[in-house]
Design a protein around this motif. Sequence first.
Motif, PDB file in Angstrom:
ATOM      1  N   ASN A 120       0.809  -1.224   0.000  1.00 23.91           N
ATOM      2  CA  ASN A 120       0.000   0.000   0.000  1.00 23.91           C
ATOM      3  C   ASN A 120       0.837   1.266   0.000  1.00 23.91           C
ATOM      4  N   ARG A 121       0.208   2.323  -0.536  1.00 23.35           N
ATOM      5  CA  ARG A 121       0.811   3.656  -0.420  1.00 23.35           C
ATOM      6  C   ARG A 121       0.500   4.198   0.950  1.00 23.35           C
ATOM      7  N   SER A 122       1.387   5.038   1.442  1.00 23.64           N
ATOM      8  CA  SER A 122       1.126   5.649   2.734  1.00 23.64           C
ATOM      9  C   SER A 122       0.232   6.870   2.510  1.00 23.64           C
TER      10      SER A 122
ATOM     11  N   GLY B  37     -10.093   4.590  -6.105  1.00 19.15           N
ATOM     12  CA  GLY B  37      -9.161   4.807  -7.216  1.00 19.15           C
ATOM     13  C   GLY B  37      -7.998   3.830  -7.074  1.00 19.15           C
ATOM     14  N   VAL B  38      -7.496   3.320  -8.195  1.00 19.51           N
ATOM     15  CA  VAL B  38      -6.435   2.309  -8.132  1.00 19.51           C
ATOM     16  C   VAL B  38      -5.173   2.860  -7.432  1.00 19.51           C
ATOM     17  N   GLY B  39      -4.951   4.162  -7.533  1.00 18.55           N
ATOM     18  CA  GLY B  39      -3.748   4.741  -6.914  1.00 18.55           C
ATOM     19  C   GLY B  39      -3.815   4.778  -5.400  1.00 18.55           C
TER      20      GLY B  39
ATOM     21  N   HIS C 166      -8.395  -4.963  -2.491  1.00 20.49           N
ATOM     22  CA  HIS C 166      -9.196  -4.062  -3.311  1.00 20.49           C
ATOM     23  C   HIS C 166      -8.308  -3.501  -4.428  1.00 20.49           C
ATOM     24  N   TRP C 167      -7.072  -3.109  -4.060  1.00 18.69           N
ATOM     25  CA  TRP C 167      -6.142  -2.628  -5.082  1.00 18.69           C
ATOM     26  C   TRP C 167      -5.856  -3.717  -6.120  1.00 18.69           C
ATOM     27  N   LYS C 168      -5.580  -4.955  -5.625  1.00 20.63           N
ATOM     28  CA  LYS C 168      -5.250  -6.049  -6.564  1.00 20.63           C
ATOM     29  C   LYS C 168      -6.390  -6.250  -7.557  1.00 20.63           C
TER      30      LYS C 168
ATOM     31  N   LEU D  17      -8.732  -4.018  -8.452  1.00 22.64           N
ATOM     32  CA  LEU D  17      -8.852  -2.888  -9.382  1.00 22.64           C
ATOM     33  C   LEU D  17      -7.738  -2.925 -10.420  1.00 22.64           C
ATOM     34  N   ARG D  18      -6.532  -3.170  -9.942  1.00 21.01           N
ATOM     35  CA  ARG D  18      -5.374  -3.142 -10.843  1.00 21.01           C
ATOM     36  C   ARG D  18      -5.517  -4.227 -11.920  1.00 21.01           C
ATOM     37  N   SER D  19      -5.911  -5.455 -11.493  1.00 27.53           N
ATOM     38  CA  SER D  19      -5.980  -6.524 -12.493  1.00 27.53           C
ATOM     39  C   SER D  19      -7.163  -6.308 -13.436  1.00 27.53           C
TER      40      SER D  19
ATOM     41  N   ALA E 190      -3.858  11.688 -12.528  1.00 31.02           N
ATOM     42  CA  ALA E 190      -2.486  11.160 -12.510  1.00 31.02           C
ATOM     43  C   ALA E 190      -1.792  11.334 -13.855  1.00 31.02           C
ATOM     44  N   GLY E 191      -2.592  11.508 -14.921  1.00 33.06           N
ATOM     45  CA  GLY E 191      -1.979  11.459 -16.241  1.00 33.06           C
ATOM     46  C   GLY E 191      -1.836  12.794 -16.955  1.00 33.06           C
ATOM     47  N   TYR E 192      -2.579  13.810 -16.518  1.00 33.01           N
ATOM     48  CA  TYR E 192      -2.587  15.060 -17.288  1.00 33.01           C
ATOM     49  C   TYR E 192      -1.346  15.910 -17.029  1.00 33.01           C
TER      50      TYR E 192
ATOM     51  N   GLN F  71       5.610   6.431  -2.676  1.00 34.78           N
ATOM     52  CA  GLN F  71       5.649   5.868  -1.314  1.00 34.78           C
ATOM     53  C   GLN F  71       5.093   4.459  -1.199  1.00 34.78           C
ATOM     54  N   ARG F  72       5.456   3.818  -0.119  1.00 35.03           N
ATOM     55  CA  ARG F  72       4.785   2.601   0.352  1.00 35.03           C
ATOM     56  C   ARG F  72       4.768   2.661   1.874  1.00 35.03           C
ATOM     57  N   GLU F  73       3.930   1.782   2.494  1.00 38.50           N
ATOM     58  CA  GLU F  73       4.058   1.571   3.947  1.00 38.50           C
ATOM     59  C   GLU F  73       3.900   0.085   4.225  1.00 38.50           C
TER      60      GLU F  73
ATOM     61  N   GLY G 120       8.212   4.667 -10.998  1.00 38.77           N
ATOM     62  CA  GLY G 120       8.024   3.826  -9.821  1.00 38.77           C
ATOM     63  C   GLY G 120       8.629   2.451 -10.034  1.00 38.77           C
ATOM     64  N   ILE G 121       8.279   1.527  -9.141  1.00 40.44           N
ATOM     65  CA  ILE G 121       8.930   0.213  -9.139  1.00 40.44           C
ATOM     66  C   ILE G 121       7.913  -0.875  -8.799  1.00 40.44           C
ATOM     67  N   GLY G 122       8.057  -2.043  -9.466  1.00 43.08           N
ATOM     68  CA  GLY G 122       7.344  -3.252  -9.040  1.00 43.08           C
ATOM     69  C   GLY G 122       5.896  -3.306  -9.468  1.00 43.08           C
ATOM     70  N   PRO G 123       5.103  -4.189  -8.825  1.00 46.27           N
ATOM     71  CA  PRO G 123       3.718  -4.413  -9.265  1.00 46.27           C
ATOM     72  C   PRO G 123       2.852  -3.149  -9.220  1.00 46.27           C
ATOM     73  N   ARG G 124       3.268  -2.140  -8.434  1.00 48.24           N
ATOM     74  CA  ARG G 124       2.444  -0.932  -8.337  1.00 48.24           C
ATOM     75  C   ARG G 124       3.041   0.221  -9.147  1.00 48.24           C
ATOM     76  N   ILE G 125       3.892  -0.120 -10.107  1.00 52.40           N
ATOM     77  CA  ILE G 125       4.485   0.886 -11.003  1.00 52.40           C
ATOM     78  C   ILE G 125       3.355   1.636 -11.724  1.00 52.40           C
ATOM     79  N   CYS G 126       3.660   2.828 -12.241  1.00 48.88           N
ATOM     80  CA  CYS G 126       2.656   3.643 -12.932  1.00 48.88           C
ATOM     81  C   CYS G 126       1.875   2.826 -13.966  1.00 48.88           C
ATOM     82  N   ILE G 127       0.567   2.814 -13.803  1.00 45.25           N
ATOM     83  CA  ILE G 127      -0.278   2.030 -14.716  1.00 45.25           C
ATOM     84  C   ILE G 127      -0.349   2.699 -16.102  1.00 45.25           C
TER      85      ILE G 127
HETATM   86  C1  HEM Z   1       5.380  11.214 -17.657  1.00 50.71           C
HETATM   87  C2  HEM Z   1       4.241  10.878 -17.107  1.00 50.71           C
HETATM   88  C3  HEM Z   1       4.070  10.104 -15.838  1.00 50.71           C
HETATM   89  C4  HEM Z   1       4.938   9.909 -14.800  1.00 50.71           C
HETATM   90  C5  HEM Z   1       6.372  10.442 -14.659  1.00 50.71           C
HETATM   91  C6  HEM Z   1       4.259   9.082 -13.822  1.00 50.71           C
HETATM   92  C7  HEM Z   1       4.834   8.644 -12.643  1.00 50.71           C
HETATM   93  C8  HEM Z   1       4.204   7.805 -11.734  1.00 50.71           C
HETATM   94  C9  HEM Z   1       4.813   7.302 -10.517  1.00 50.71           C
HETATM   95  C10 HEM Z   1       6.233   7.592 -10.049  1.00 50.71           C
HETATM   96  C11 HEM Z   1       3.886   6.531  -9.895  1.00 50.71           C
HETATM   97  C12 HEM Z   1       4.079   5.787  -8.568  1.00 50.71           C
HETATM   98  C13 HEM Z   1       4.484   4.352  -8.870  1.00 50.71           C
HETATM   99  C14 HEM Z   1       4.878   3.567  -7.644  1.00 50.71           C
HETATM  100  O1  HEM Z   1       4.392   3.877  -6.561  1.00 50.71           O
HETATM  101  O2  HEM Z   1       5.681   2.606  -7.778  1.00 50.71           O
HETATM  102  C15 HEM Z   1       2.675   6.539 -10.698  1.00 50.71           C
HETATM  103  C16 HEM Z   1       1.512   5.861 -10.377  1.00 50.71           C
HETATM  104  C17 HEM Z   1       0.362   5.931 -11.122  1.00 50.71           C
HETATM  105  N1  HEM Z   1       0.199   6.572 -12.342  1.00 50.71           N
HETATM  106 FE1  HEM Z   1       1.617   7.598 -13.357  1.00 50.71          FE
HETATM  107  N2  HEM Z   1       3.001   8.809 -14.281  1.00 50.71           N
HETATM  108  C18 HEM Z   1       2.837   9.407 -15.514  1.00 50.71           C
HETATM  109  C19 HEM Z   1       1.725   9.327 -16.325  1.00 50.71           C
HETATM  110  C20 HEM Z   1       0.562   8.666 -16.037  1.00 50.71           C
HETATM  111  C21 HEM Z   1      -0.597   8.527 -16.908  1.00 50.71           C
HETATM  112  C22 HEM Z   1      -0.677   9.078 -18.339  1.00 50.71           C
HETATM  113  C23 HEM Z   1      -1.564   7.856 -16.205  1.00 50.71           C
HETATM  114  C24 HEM Z   1      -2.963   7.423 -16.598  1.00 50.71           C
HETATM  115  C25 HEM Z   1      -3.606   7.687 -17.612  1.00 50.71           C
HETATM  116  C26 HEM Z   1      -1.012   7.543 -14.901  1.00 50.71           C
HETATM  117  C27 HEM Z   1      -1.687   6.864 -13.912  1.00 50.71           C
HETATM  118  C28 HEM Z   1      -1.110   6.414 -12.737  1.00 50.71           C
HETATM  119  C29 HEM Z   1      -1.836   5.635 -11.742  1.00 50.71           C
HETATM  120  C30 HEM Z   1      -3.314   5.258 -11.792  1.00 50.71           C
HETATM  121  C31 HEM Z   1      -0.902   5.314 -10.740  1.00 50.71           C
HETATM  122  C32 HEM Z   1      -1.171   4.471  -9.496  1.00 50.71           C
HETATM  123  C33 HEM Z   1      -0.942   3.001  -9.850  1.00 50.71           C
HETATM  124  C34 HEM Z   1      -1.251   2.022  -8.714  1.00 50.71           C
HETATM  125  O3  HEM Z   1      -1.256   2.417  -7.563  1.00 50.71           O
HETATM  126  O4  HEM Z   1      -1.490   0.838  -9.024  1.00 50.71           O
HETATM  127  N3  HEM Z   1       0.278   8.047 -14.839  1.00 50.71           N
HETATM  128  N4  HEM Z   1       2.897   7.321 -11.820  1.00 50.71           N
END
Ligand code: HEM
Length: 504
Positions: free
Chosen positions: A105-107, A119-121, A127-129, A131-133, A314-316, A382-384, A444-451
Amino acid sequence: MDILGFITVPGWVLTVIIVLITLYLYSLWYQSLWRRLGIPGPKPIPFLGVLPLYMKHGIAKGDLQLVKTYGSVVGIYQGHLPILLVSDPEMLKEIFIKDFSNFTNRSIPFKMAKENACGVGAAYDNHWKFLRSTISPTFSSGKLKLMVPKIQRCCTDLVENIEQHSEQGELVDMKEVCGAYTMDVIASTAFGIDVNSKKDPNNAFVKHAKQAALGLIFKPQLLIIMMFPFVKNWFTVRFAGKEVGEFFKSVVDSAIEIRKKGQEVYNDFLQLMVTARRDENPSAYFTTGDLKEFKNRGLNNMELIENAVTFFIAGYDTTANTLSFACYCLATNQDVQDKCIEEIDNVLHGEKPQMEDISKLEYLDRFFNEVLRLYGAATRFQREGKQDVTVKGVYIPKDVDISVPVYALHRNPLYWPDPEKFDPDRFTAENKAKRPEYAFVPFGIGPRICIGMRLALLEAKMALMFMLQTFTFSPCNKTEIPVEIESGGIIRAKNGIPLKINKR
Ligand code: HEM
């Protein structure tokens, strides 16, 4: 009041003194964790911890200073909240990958609104698993390919917007135009809404979307929680304002209704999530429990809406800022820009950029990685832990925020000699093999890397191909070199990125 027969002090003064001493002892107690564990870090200021450092230098540069002074494991306090800054690549591998079941989990230091927790983030554990899958397949290469025509349309608008400005002899603020571009991409790929936000800034979607992004800025309740962590569950904190949340809910609701009635085929995330939803009985929904139980249900309405909004939030801004820094790096490194253009011309031969071209642009990939190293949008992730554990000899108590100071890790001279120098060749296969894998972690890193990583790379590289086929960038007298960054949690250019555009 008479104290030991020596001095007479009014009762209220004594009460104030006792309260102050109690508060001081309370603060000392909260801020003793890292000292007791023998973890290095700056001496905390009572009640504030390291907040004054961050107020002065911002989060990214504050972290950089701390890592330079105390090393790759630093114990700090934001107010009274303990945070362990970890930037040792081996430890990151242990925490984020090998021990992921503990550090799932994130802290999140406050009680989230119910919808935000969907939200998956932000979601927790199973619940996260779930949503993510359920949501991950919407970001597969096959599904992204369906979105390419939408992205190409937005790229054409981007090029036209820039041309219009430059034809009128204006300097172009790339931070602003890249923001409009990624807004258009996320509006069409996540919500199925076609806008040109540069030309139509008063569009209701554009206005609410901007407010949603602003809503992430520091909330006053957080300051109270930092000072008095035990009040954590007293307030519910919303990521975005209530009105913004309701607007997005109505957008998604009506989009779903239209899809139910119409014959049109939609290729956007909303449609993919609607398809992933298997039943509509809200009474059966739950957010905790066994993973097997989750498998028997699809996404509910709240999850669907919240995740469409999450993609947006997260994406804009993340992609917009990284892309604008890419333009800054091209303008300030003309030799690199020439090489990118040469490669694009050789691969594309003047044809319209396609998704398949991206894998052939090896130098553009190196270039963009170097942009992500220096200006990747996330300052920290983050994680905790659910259990106390010892990682590489460091004892990490459960429930503590483990934050990766990305900006500092990406500038550590141990892995990045002459770290401020812009050099895409750091990412040749040969040079990559010389450093630990987790010295570079922009997503990010691992299974919770940026989706959204693949979408972000696709939309940024598509935009670069379209732009560099049409013009080149150079600095102007308003371009700040080096560029000053904002102090918050996202790396943004503080004063924009004004550049001169030269037609090719
Ligand atoms: C250059 C653009 C982006 C960067 C640098 C970035 C970076 C990151 C980082 C560092 C994390 C944390 C990963 C971790 O905790 O290991 C993250 C998570 C996340 N990002 Fe991105 N991101 C970008 C674009 C996007 C886009 C375009 C989307 C969606 C359309 C997005 C959706 C998400 C979501 C939903 C999470 C949470 C994933 C989870 O908890 O399972 N991000 N991002």
